[in-house]
Design a protein around this motif. Sequence first.
Motif, mmCIF file in Angstrom:
data_model
loop_
_atom_site.group_PDB
_atom_site.id
_atom_site.type_symbol
_atom_site.label_atom_id
_atom_site.label_comp_id
_atom_site.label_asym_id
_atom_site.label_seq_id
_atom_site.Cartn_x
_atom_site.Cartn_y
_atom_site.Cartn_z
ATOM 1 N N ASN A 601 0.839 -1.190 0.000
ATOM 2 C CA ASN A 601 0.000 0.000 0.000
ATOM 3 C C ASN A 601 0.883 1.253 0.000
ATOM 4 O OD1 ASN A 601 -1.791 2.059 0.484
ATOM 5 N ND2 ASN A 601 -2.616 1.217 2.388
ATOM 6 N N PRO A 602 0.811 2.065 -1.051
ATOM 7 C CA PRO A 602 1.678 3.241 -1.122
ATOM 8 C C PRO A 602 1.093 4.476 -0.438
ATOM 9 C CG PRO A 602 0.450 3.056 -3.152
ATOM 10 C CD PRO A 602 -0.008 1.914 -2.280
ATOM 11 N N ASP A 603 -0.139 4.361 0.061
ATOM 12 C CA ASP A 603 -0.860 5.521 0.573
ATOM 13 C C ASP A 603 -1.035 5.394 2.089
ATOM 14 O OD1 ASP A 603 -2.541 7.599 1.182
ATOM 15 O OD2 ASP A 603 -4.041 7.131 -0.353
ATOM 16 N N ALA A 662 -8.681 1.391 -4.294
ATOM 17 C CA ALA A 662 -7.647 1.287 -5.319
ATOM 18 C C ALA A 662 -6.718 0.110 -5.033
ATOM 19 C CB ALA A 662 -6.842 2.585 -5.392
ATOM 20 N N ASN A 663 -6.001 -0.298 -6.057
ATOM 21 C CA ASN A 663 -4.846 -1.189 -5.924
ATOM 22 C C ASN A 663 -3.971 -0.975 -7.143
ATOM 23 O OD1 ASN A 663 -6.148 -2.677 -7.969
ATOM 24 N ND2 ASN A 663 -6.846 -4.282 -6.561
ATOM 25 N N VAL A 717 -7.256 -4.313 -1.513
ATOM 26 C CA VAL A 717 -7.460 -2.945 -1.993
ATOM 27 C C VAL A 717 -7.067 -1.964 -0.901
ATOM 28 C CG1 VAL A 717 -9.279 -3.503 -3.641
ATOM 29 C CG2 VAL A 717 -9.884 -3.033 -1.265
ATOM 30 N N TRP A 718 -6.832 -0.723 -1.311
ATOM 31 C CA TRP A 718 -6.489 0.361 -0.397
ATOM 32 C C TRP A 718 -7.688 1.308 -0.339
ATOM 33 C CZ3 TRP A 718 -2.373 0.847 -4.594
ATOM 34 C CH2 TRP A 718 -1.524 -0.269 -4.551
ATOM 35 N N VAL A 719 -8.273 1.430 0.830
ATOM 36 C CA VAL A 719 -9.514 2.172 0.996
ATOM 37 C C VAL A 719 -9.254 3.442 1.801
ATOM 38 C CG1 VAL A 719 -11.879 2.057 1.875
ATOM 39 C CG2 VAL A 719 -10.794 -0.003 0.956
#
Length: 737
Positions: A601-603, A662-663, A717-719
């Motif tokens: 996860n980059p965020d 996102a992913n 996923v990144w939520v």
Amino acid sequence: MTKSADTHCPYCALQCAMTLTSPAVQTPASEPGSVPVPAKAAEPASAPGPLLEVSGRDFPTNRGGLCRKGWTSATLLNHPGRVTEPLLKGADGVHRPIGWDQALALVTTAVKDTQARYGKDAVGVFGGGGLTNEKAYMLGKFARLALGTSRIDYNGRFCMSSAAAAGMRAFGLDRGLPFPLADLDTASTVMMLGSNVAETMPPFVQHLQGARDAGGLIVVDPRRSATAKFTSDGGGLHLQPLPGTDLTLLLGISHVIIHEGLADEDFIAARTTGYEAVVRSVNSFWPERVQSLTGVPAELIRETARRLADGAGKGGSYILTGRGVEQHVDGTDTATAAINLSLLLGLPGSRRSGYGTLTGQGNGQGGREHGQKADQLPGYRKITDPAARAHMAGVWGVPEETIPGPGLPAVQLLKSLGQPDGVRCLFVHASNIAVASPDANAVIAGLRGLDFLVVCDFFMSETAAEADLILPVLQWAEEEGTLTNLEGRVLRRRRALQPPAGARSELWIMARLAEALEAPSTYSEDPETVFEELRLASAGGHADYSGIDYAMLDRGEAAYWPYPAGSTGTPRLFLDTFAHAGGKAVMTPVTPRRRRTPAANPDPAAKTMTLITGRLLEHYQSGAQTRRVSELLATQPEAKIQIHPAAAAAMGITEGAIVSVANERGEVLCRAELSTAIRPETVFLPFHFPELESANRLTEAATDPISGMPEFKFNKVWVRAAANGLQNSVLQTSEAS
């Protein structure tokens, strides 16, 4: 004066019976014109009143009931967005009408030029589980003989392939339900894994009432779905495992069956092989360990096993699987684990118990039997089997070597689009792959990289919008044919309405193109003539239709395959023997496999969660049809991400806020729907919506090594809450639409 036709719903595999009633004189759906059509998916438009009235018809599966989709199904027959003449995309990206002669000439030239430059397999075909048996059969024949390509597969690969592979491995035969659906009525225990029938096929629910009254409805689902809610108030049990752990859970239940002496030892000895290996494979999955891996309490695992065994000995037990446990990279093994559990209990082949899998698409069963799959010939024959190839060569009147070998399963086929050694010219029938495929962004890029894309459709779907040429085809109420429902029962589709003047049947299109391509064999545009050939083609195969004809179906006779000529069909499979040599079912040991490690996860503002996808009551498949029905769209106008309130609070997400999901494959923006019905580490998105709401932008194209099934139901996923600018942009877009 009115006229009517008895037919079946165009949507799911329950194939609810309905009667269509229409005035004697009809107004055409639309007139051919010359108005350019933008190369963009059509916005929903208000349609005039339906040309046909729909009424439910008494039938064993639906007993007169219909769901919202069925009741509104006639709305689309005269929808203003209907494509009624061939449309060619110009250099400016706009589709404009052309004549049929020009359209067929363009397709013929594209096929010949592509194959001259790149070889036969540079032309591909992607079919669909909504095609009638006649069209599915002819599409396979057309691909292999007229086009000479091995590159054919269909969207059923995304639906039934894991269950089919598991059924073939265990029983030697794959039929969704190997018993009539009404058999469930008398069961005291029904275990449903990964299926939300209360929303996907609501009339099905009436068949669960007996089990619910007995406290024996067991639902396995990470969400407290509409179906899971039926287990409340003493109706049964809801097991809510972590996504992707269904296989482990099934091994834990099997462990209890074996080690508490609940297995049917006489059945196992007489009718199965492989028991000892299965015992060894489940020994390490005791309930407390399974609890730590799945999140399902150990006592609930034990209670489930005991309830299944008790039902098998009393009122009857059934185990049913659906896409939730099958759409995984280990989907075949998970379905196999469910079958192993059913065999331990002695359920298959009984008149009062059983195992089955719930077919999804309207003709998901028949569509996979007669030649659309990359590795199969009609009658559910393997394309690599010399005897099967010789049989089909005889029916088609061609040398055996004319028939290509196996092609590529759907995901691999789509990955090859536009590649130097891949498919450069593609035909798409009854499928909206731009929305329905895993890693949809990559699929759209592949479509745009093709030299020529032909889409047969009756609406400007998201896939049709990418096409160089759109060929307008008939809708369900405008054609004759047959379909095969989730029970393996062959049904008649009957015409109730004349189609628009410019629309054509796929059978007509394939016949004309085969003639232009100077193809061997014959290609009829008459559905009954094609069915007569299908009977010959299927004779002696697993899915034998040779004893079925239109006359008996028109008399209302029940026709369950296999139905060899001279027989009375097979409502219940496996009563005396399984389809393997030796007549025994095969139990295969399976174990969970390690999944690919997702990208980091980059965020820092986003939380990593597990995404599962599924359906809504109001919509069907990619939504290309149901999003055009105003009553359905008004109820569910957009995709919403279901998220647990605790998880939402930790990220500052409130009800109705715009959320970024996102992913490494893409990003989706949609509204939050807070619900305690979902696990805190999990989010749910429906897959019916396009563009920025398309759940399949996020799903992975990794596949099951046996079935080719993609990993739809377990994706990281990144939520996070969307940035204010994005929130405002999405809100304004939504309000404008």
